[in-house]
Design an enzyme around this catalytic site. Structure first.
Site, PDB file in Angstrom:
ATOM      1  CB  SER A 186      23.025  78.776  -0.546  1.00 18.13           C
ATOM      2  OG  SER A 186      21.646  79.088  -0.506  1.00 18.13           O
ATOM      3  CG  ASP A 255      23.565  77.209  26.281  1.00 15.45           C
ATOM      4  OD1 ASP A 255      24.311  76.460  25.619  1.00 15.45           O
ATOM      5  OD2 ASP A 255      23.935  78.313  26.692  1.00 15.45           O
ATOM      6  CG  ASP A 258      26.154  71.330  25.113  1.00 14.71           C
ATOM      7  OD1 ASP A 258      26.045  71.785  26.276  1.00 14.71           O
ATOM      8  OD2 ASP A 258      26.399  72.051  24.134  1.00 14.71           O
ATOM      9  CG  ASP A 404      20.824  77.034   6.770  1.00  8.59           C
ATOM     10  OD1 ASP A 404      20.030  77.918   6.414  1.00  8.59           O
ATOM     11  OD2 ASP A 404      21.754  76.620   6.047  1.00  8.59           O
ATOM     12  CG  HIS A 442      21.906  80.035   4.497  1.00 10.92           C
ATOM     13  ND1 HIS A 442      21.654  78.715   4.170  1.00 10.92           N
ATOM     14  CD2 HIS A 442      21.923  80.699   3.305  1.00 10.92           C
ATOM     15  CE1 HIS A 442      21.517  78.596   2.861  1.00 10.92           C
ATOM     16  NE2 HIS A 442      21.696  79.781   2.313  1.00 10.92           N
TER      17      HIS A 442
END
Length: 500
Positions: A186, A255, A258, A404, A442
């Protein structure tokens, strides 16, 4: 292999100003406490998280005196294990700093099942960067109006604290450190990059998580988003439950892109191409005012002039790519509900206008262009010039999560692209590795809270020239604790192999 045993030195220890590479009135080590394995750290921040020392450690504490007597001291702490491996780790701060990072605090993303830095024999140190928020108002940024205090917060305290630690190390262990690493996330990630940009000879390597590289543009963007909350009298506020609904709608669409459903949006490229479908689905579960707020959060912040290192634009938060913004959003909403200004507003008043009572709604960037550029030079960390660090053979591991809510991953990717433009992919790869982690937020949020042995990966790269490869991260999310997956250099999962 352990090199030296720590000793308790006579205190107070006066450290002369000449031992510190930037102007100060010297430093003083004032306290030493012996903690045994399992002892609790009594400091206020440590008590919040019930932190204990994982090894036998001497904790040295002290202060660095500013040149300006009106500026506060820089308070520092050094956890110095009785058995030392000859290496130092400097910890970065977070938010606006103002507290000393406990040396017993786990490092960002470090696997809790492995030996901690202190257990491995690293001496760990950090500072409050020259101001105190523990005993004050965290929203009060008036301390930034003192120039020396501001410069310490920007990055000068990093050099001052590191030089003090080098001096203290020789007193406690009787030898100089073999290696010095920086580790932060951060604002501590921003400090990490500023450290290797400005003091490349001081560091052998660094691990950097979700850095606030575009500090100026983030401050302006977060203030803008806060003002948007005021405009509708609360009609656009989104509570935690609604944010969870929004996240689930996006997860249902993305979702499986991938090739596997693991409650992680790994194929972020394909997800971004689903923007129209996502927006249509989200509109069905929110009001028009709430959707307008989502669009505001997702919109970039731009200036009509370049900042110190050339950029003019920071992409918005990826709310339509699955980033649950409730932690960031609630902080803004609660401040405005209480009739308080946000941290960003207070920063703008104190730093840009240099008037704590300044009405930030009247702020016009063009009128403050020179001041904004000056602040950018001090605070922004997206300068792609890492020439001296690379020449010294320094190594950097950079980690960013895709969800984040505080640091948009698009900004970190932009920084990487700037580095690649400067050095070329092959040369860049010799001193930097960038990992974009799907589902990671985060540090404490997201659908995949990654942990791995990033410290050992860095140390082996520095000591043995073994590039990090085949990194595996373990999830510490309560809902999916213990699952694992590979962490690839800047890419996304495309469906081959197992996600576990």
């Amino acid at each position: 292999m352990m090199h030296r045993m720590a000793k308790r030195i006579p205190l107070p220890l006066e450290i002369p100003a000449g031992a510190i590479g930037l102007p100060t009135r010297g430093a003083e080590v004032t306290k030493c406490t012996l903690f045994h394995t399992g002892d609790k750290d009594p400091e206020p921040f440590s008590r919040l998280f019930d932190l204990a020392f994982p090894a036998d450690v001497y904790k040295y504490e002290g202060v660095i005196h500013p040149v300006d007597p009106r500026a506060p001291d820089i308070r520092f702490e050094a956890g110095m294990p009785l058995e030392w491996n000859g290496k130092l780790i400097q910890q970065g701060g977070s938010g606006v700093n103002g507290f000393v990072p406990p040396s017993c605090m786990p490092l960002h993303g470090q696997d809790r099942e492995r030996a901690s830095a202190l257990q491995q024999g690293y001496a760990v140190f950090g500072s409050d960067s020259g101001h105190d928020i523990i005993n004050g108002n965290m929203l009060d940024c008036s301390w930034m109006m003192n120039q020396e205090c501001f410069e310490n917060f920007a990055y000068h305290s990093l050099k001052k604290t590191k030089d003090v630690m080098v001096y203290l190390t020789e007193q406690v262990y009787g030898k100089k450190a073999d290696r010095v690493y920086f580790y932060g996330g951060s604002n501590g990630g921003r400090e990490c990059i500023k450290a290797i940009q400005n003091y490349p000879e001081d560091y052998d390597g660094a691990v950097c998580f979700f850095p606030v590289l575009y500090w100026v543009l983030k401050v302006l963007m977060d203030a803008r988003n806060g003002w948007a909350l005021e405009e509708t009298g609360g009609l656009n506020w989104i509570d935690r439950g609604k944010w969870e609904n929004i996240s689930q709608v996006i997860m249902d669409i993305c979702d499986g892109l991938d090739g596997a459903e693991g409650h992680i949006i790994s194929n972020i490229k394909a997800a971004s191409e689903k923007r129209s479908e996502i927006e249509a689905a989200v509109r069905k579960i929110v009001t028009s005012e709430q959707f307008g707020m989502l669009e505001m959060l997702a919109s970039p912040m731009s200036l009509p002039f370049p900042l110190a290192y050339g950029d003019v634009r920071l992409p918005g938060y990826p709310v339509f790519e699955g980033t649950p913004m409730f932690s960031h959003f609630e902080a803004l909403a609660e401040a405005h509900k209480a009739g308080q200004r946000s941290v960003s507003d207070n920063i703008m008043a104190a730093v840009f206008a240099q008037d704590p009572d300044f009405d930030t709604h009247q702020f016009e960037p063009e009128k403050w262009k020179d001041r904004i550029r000056e602040i950018s030079r001090w605070m922004d960390a997206y300068d792609a010039n890492l020439d001296a660090f690379a020449k010294k053979a320094g190594k950097l591991i950079l980690v960013q999560g895709t969800v984040d809510p505080q640091v948009t991953y698009h900004g970190t990717v932009r920084f990487y692209e700037k580095l690649k433009e400067r050095y070329g992919e092959e040369k860049l790869g010799r001193f930097m590795k960038f990992y974009l982690a799907p589902g990671y937020g985060h540090g404490t949020d997201g659908t995949f809270l990654i942990t791995s042995d990033f410290l050992s990966a860095l140390d082996k790269w520095v000591e043995e020239e073994k590039e990090p490869e085949n990194l595996v991260v373990t999830d510490r999310s309560p809902e999916s604790f213990g699952r694992t997956r590979p962490l690839y250099e800047y890419t996304y999962y495309e469906g081959q192999g197992s996600i576990d």
